[in-house]
Design a protein around this motif. Structure first.
Motif, PDB file in Angstrom:
ATOM      1  N   ALA A   1       0.839  -1.201   0.000  1.00 21.38           N
ATOM      2  CA  ALA A   1       0.000   0.000   0.000  1.00 21.38           C
ATOM      3  C   ALA A   1       0.872   1.249   0.000  1.00 21.38           C
ATOM      4  O   ALA A   1       0.582   2.227  -0.714  1.00 21.38           O
ATOM      5  N   PHE A   2       1.942   1.236   0.785  1.00 22.62           N
ATOM      6  CA  PHE A   2       2.867   2.378   0.783  1.00 22.62           C
ATOM      7  C   PHE A   2       3.545   2.532  -0.579  1.00 22.62           C
ATOM      8  O   PHE A   2       3.694   3.643  -1.090  1.00 22.62           O
ATOM      9  N   ALA A   3       3.982   1.417  -1.142  1.00 21.86           N
ATOM     10  CA  ALA A   3       4.678   1.483  -2.430  1.00 21.86           C
ATOM     11  C   ALA A   3       3.785   2.084  -3.505  1.00 21.86           C
ATOM     12  O   ALA A   3       4.217   2.922  -4.304  1.00 21.86           O
ATOM     13  N   ARG A   4       2.534   1.689  -3.504  1.00 22.78           N
ATOM     14  CA  ARG A   4       1.619   2.208  -4.521  1.00 22.78           C
ATOM     15  C   ARG A   4       1.332   3.688  -4.289  1.00 22.78           C
ATOM     16  O   ARG A   4       1.318   4.490  -5.232  1.00 22.78           O
ATOM     17  N   ALA A   5       1.125   4.077  -3.028  1.00 24.49           N
ATOM     18  CA  ALA A   5       0.805   5.478  -2.738  1.00 24.49           C
ATOM     19  C   ALA A   5       1.975   6.409  -3.029  1.00 24.49           C
ATOM     20  O   ALA A   5       1.771   7.547  -3.477  1.00 24.49           O
ATOM     21  N   LEU A   6       3.205   5.930  -2.793  1.00 25.34           N
ATOM     22  CA  LEU A   6       4.386   6.779  -2.930  1.00 25.34           C
ATOM     23  C   LEU A   6       5.154   6.522  -4.219  1.00 25.34           C
ATOM     24  O   LEU A   6       6.239   7.066  -4.413  1.00 25.34           O
TER      25      LEU A   6
ATOM     26  N   GLN B   1      12.563   0.913   3.581  1.00 25.76           N
ATOM     27  CA  GLN B   1      12.011   1.728   4.657  1.00 25.76           C
ATOM     28  C   GLN B   1      10.504   1.496   4.797  1.00 25.76           C
ATOM     29  O   GLN B   1       9.968   1.447   5.912  1.00 25.76           O
ATOM     30  N   ALA B   2       9.824   1.336   3.670  1.00 29.69           N
ATOM     31  CA  ALA B   2       8.380   1.070   3.711  1.00 29.69           C
ATOM     32  C   ALA B   2       8.100  -0.286   4.354  1.00 29.69           C
ATOM     33  O   ALA B   2       7.149  -0.435   5.138  1.00 29.69           O
ATOM     34  N   ALA B   3       8.918  -1.276   4.053  1.00 33.62           N
ATOM     35  CA  ALA B   3       8.741  -2.603   4.664  1.00 33.62           C
ATOM     36  C   ALA B   3       8.967  -2.535   6.166  1.00 33.62           C
ATOM     37  O   ALA B   3       8.246  -3.170   6.946  1.00 33.62           O
TER      38      ALA B   3
ATOM     39  N   ILE C   1       3.735  -1.291  12.102  1.00 36.14           N
ATOM     40  CA  ILE C   1       2.278  -1.126  12.074  1.00 36.14           C
ATOM     41  C   ILE C   1       1.586  -2.469  12.292  1.00 36.14           C
ATOM     42  O   ILE C   1       0.629  -2.578  13.072  1.00 36.14           O
ATOM     43  N   ALA C   2       2.083  -3.498  11.634  1.00 34.97           N
ATOM     44  CA  ALA C   2       1.447  -4.813  11.725  1.00 34.97           C
ATOM     45  C   ALA C   2       1.514  -5.356  13.142  1.00 34.97           C
ATOM     46  O   ALA C   2       0.495  -5.752  13.719  1.00 34.97           O
ATOM     47  N   TYR C   3       2.710  -5.371  13.742  1.00 31.82           N
ATOM     48  CA  TYR C   3       2.781  -6.017  15.054  1.00 31.82           C
ATOM     49  C   TYR C   3       2.151  -5.156  16.147  1.00 31.82           C
ATOM     50  O   TYR C   3       1.584  -5.686  17.109  1.00 31.82           O
TER      51      TYR C   3
ATOM     52  N   LEU D   1      -2.640   4.624  11.053  1.00 30.38           N
ATOM     53  CA  LEU D   1      -1.178   4.573  10.989  1.00 30.38           C
ATOM     54  C   LEU D   1      -0.694   4.696   9.547  1.00 30.38           C
ATOM     55  O   LEU D   1       0.256   5.433   9.252  1.00 30.38           O
ATOM     56  N   VAL D   2      -1.335   3.970   8.651  1.00 26.64           N
ATOM     57  CA  VAL D   2      -0.926   4.003   7.242  1.00 26.64           C
ATOM     58  C   VAL D   2      -1.118   5.401   6.664  1.00 26.64           C
ATOM     59  O   VAL D   2      -0.220   5.942   5.981  1.00 26.64           O
ATOM     60  N   GLU D   3      -2.249   6.004   6.901  1.00 28.23           N
ATOM     61  CA  GLU D   3      -2.496   7.336   6.337  1.00 28.23           C
ATOM     62  C   GLU D   3      -1.535   8.370   6.902  1.00 28.23           C
ATOM     63  O   GLU D   3      -1.080   9.269   6.184  1.00 28.23           O
TER      64      GLU D   3
END
Length: 404
Positions: A89-94, A208-210, A216-218, A274-276
């Motif tokens: 999701a980060f990769a696509r947004a950025l 960095q996105a990973a 965020i996940a944990y 968190l993602v936004e």
């Protein structure tokens, strides 16, 4: 298939920003390979990771709760899949390279031992005189040496960019931005001497996105699993800035909602906020620096994929809460202490009698220097799933181990 069509398939049609990793300009692999006519280098990395033995083993490795405590708790595999989804999701947004981002997310936990961080602590103590044990370094060993699938090389022969992300997704390992007092793990230092990964710089934005997706996940799913395990109650979330505000919103909007759906509604909103926050903050940082390419990202003096200061404080508060109420809860620690002893006893037995290791593992072990013998034992133990470690203990000691 027509060769002109094949030629076009090997380059991703997705639009990338100039600061993203560019697969056509990859720095290559340790062992040179002909390019694929249908996949970029990063797609090939992703596919090799998914088809590896190490990836399948994640299914039976503990995240926080050992498997027999319930079927619905996260394992290393389900955690990894959640990290990968957020990272994409980060990769696509950025406008990053989605395949490289996914590859780093999928491989980031390969080196974890059975029984989560308890197994890592035990192996690190066992290896104290032999260079220590670090799960990131072990991930590198797995993908560069221990996976044996290909005719022409050991490991998966991943691209430079994926290896860089694996090693540096948490930041530089040397220099002013490295974590103070933490030496470079020996397996990483040894490989870097052979195939330099730029240990003094930050990794590219895909890595960095990973890394932030892992946080965020944990932070989210450990709250969820803690609630499921009964270690925390729904009302306990009220003391947290982020989860507490979401709890209030959900209860105001759905006052009659049952607890199970309330928990799910909180967790999905938790991830979304968190993602936004990361997307907005990171887009601002990228715009401020205006890196002309991925190397300019590496040369920056700080990571660009980050939480806002306010959200970072909320994340740290959540982490402190999880340590106090979940990770260091006595019922969890009791299981983990027993797991640590189990791993230490397995290590001692295999060091004393390496012929007890199955298959090709004990070959020439008796003739190896003690440090190399210890590393091979650590390789074997770290690759075990929880269930296999328990079975090996029973085989060697004729005792059915009880962790509860």
């Amino acid at each position: 298939m027509d060769e002109t069509i094949l030629a076009g398939l090997g380059t991703s049609l997705r639009q990338r920003a100039r600061y993203a990793a560019q697969p056509e300009r990859s720095r290559g692999r340790l062992f040179a390979e002909s390019p694929s006519p249908t996949r970029t280098p990063f797609e090939r990395d992703r596919d090799r990771i998914v088809h590896s033995t190490a990836f399948r083993r994640l299914k039976h490795k503990t995240q926080v709760f050992v498997p027999y405590e319930g079927d619905h708790y996260r394992t290393r595999l389900t955690h990894t899949i959640e990290v990968s989804q957020i990272a994409r999701a980060f990769a696509r947004a950025l406008m990053l390279d989605e395949d490289l981002t996914e590859a780093v997310a999928l491989v980031h936990d390969f080196g974890h031992t059975p029984f989560g961080h308890a197994g890592e602590r035990a192996l690190d103590r066992c290896m104290a005189d032999f260079g220590g044990f670090d799960h990131n370094a072990q991930s590198l060993r797995i993908v560069t040496a221990l996976e044996r699938r290909y005719a022409e090389f050991d490991g998966l022969n991943l691209s430079w960019e994926t290896l860089e992300g694996l090693v540096k997704h948490n930041g530089p390992l040397i220099g002013p931005h490295a974590r103070a007092g933490e030496p470079v793990p020996r397996p990483i230092a040894d490989f870097d001497a052979l195939f330099p990964l730029g240990l003094a710089t930050f990794a590219g934005l895909e890595a960095q996105a990973a890394a932030i997706s892992d946080d965020i996940a944990y932070n989210t799913h450990d709250l969820d699993d803690g609630l499921r395990a009964g270690l925390i109650r729904l009302d306990d979330l009220a003391e947290l800035e982020l989860a507490g505000s979401i709890l209030a919103d959900v209860r105001a909007a759905y006052p009659a909602l049952d607890e199970s759906r309330t928990v799910h509604e909180i967790m999905r909103r938790h991830i979304t906020r968190l993602v936004e926050d990361v997307i907005v903050t990171s887009a601002g940082a990228i715009g401020e620096l205006a890196p002309k390419d991925a190397d300019a990202v590496r040369a920056a003096q700080r990571p660009m994929i980050a939480f806002s200061p306010v959200m970072q404080d909320a994340v740290k508060q959540t982490q402190r809460f999880l340590f106090a109420r979940v990770y260091r809860c006595e019922s969890v620690m009791q299981v983990m202490r027993r797991a640590e002893r189990l791993v230490e006893e397995l290590f001692a037995r295999f060091m004393e009698r390496p012929e007890l290791m199955p298959g090709e593992w004990p070959d020439a072990m008796a003739r190896l220097p003690v440090e190399k013998r210890a590393r091979r034992v650590a390789d074997y133990l770290s690759g075990m799933t929880d269930t296999y470690a328990l079975a090996e203990y029973q085989r060697l000691f004729d005792v059915v181990p009880q962790l509860r």
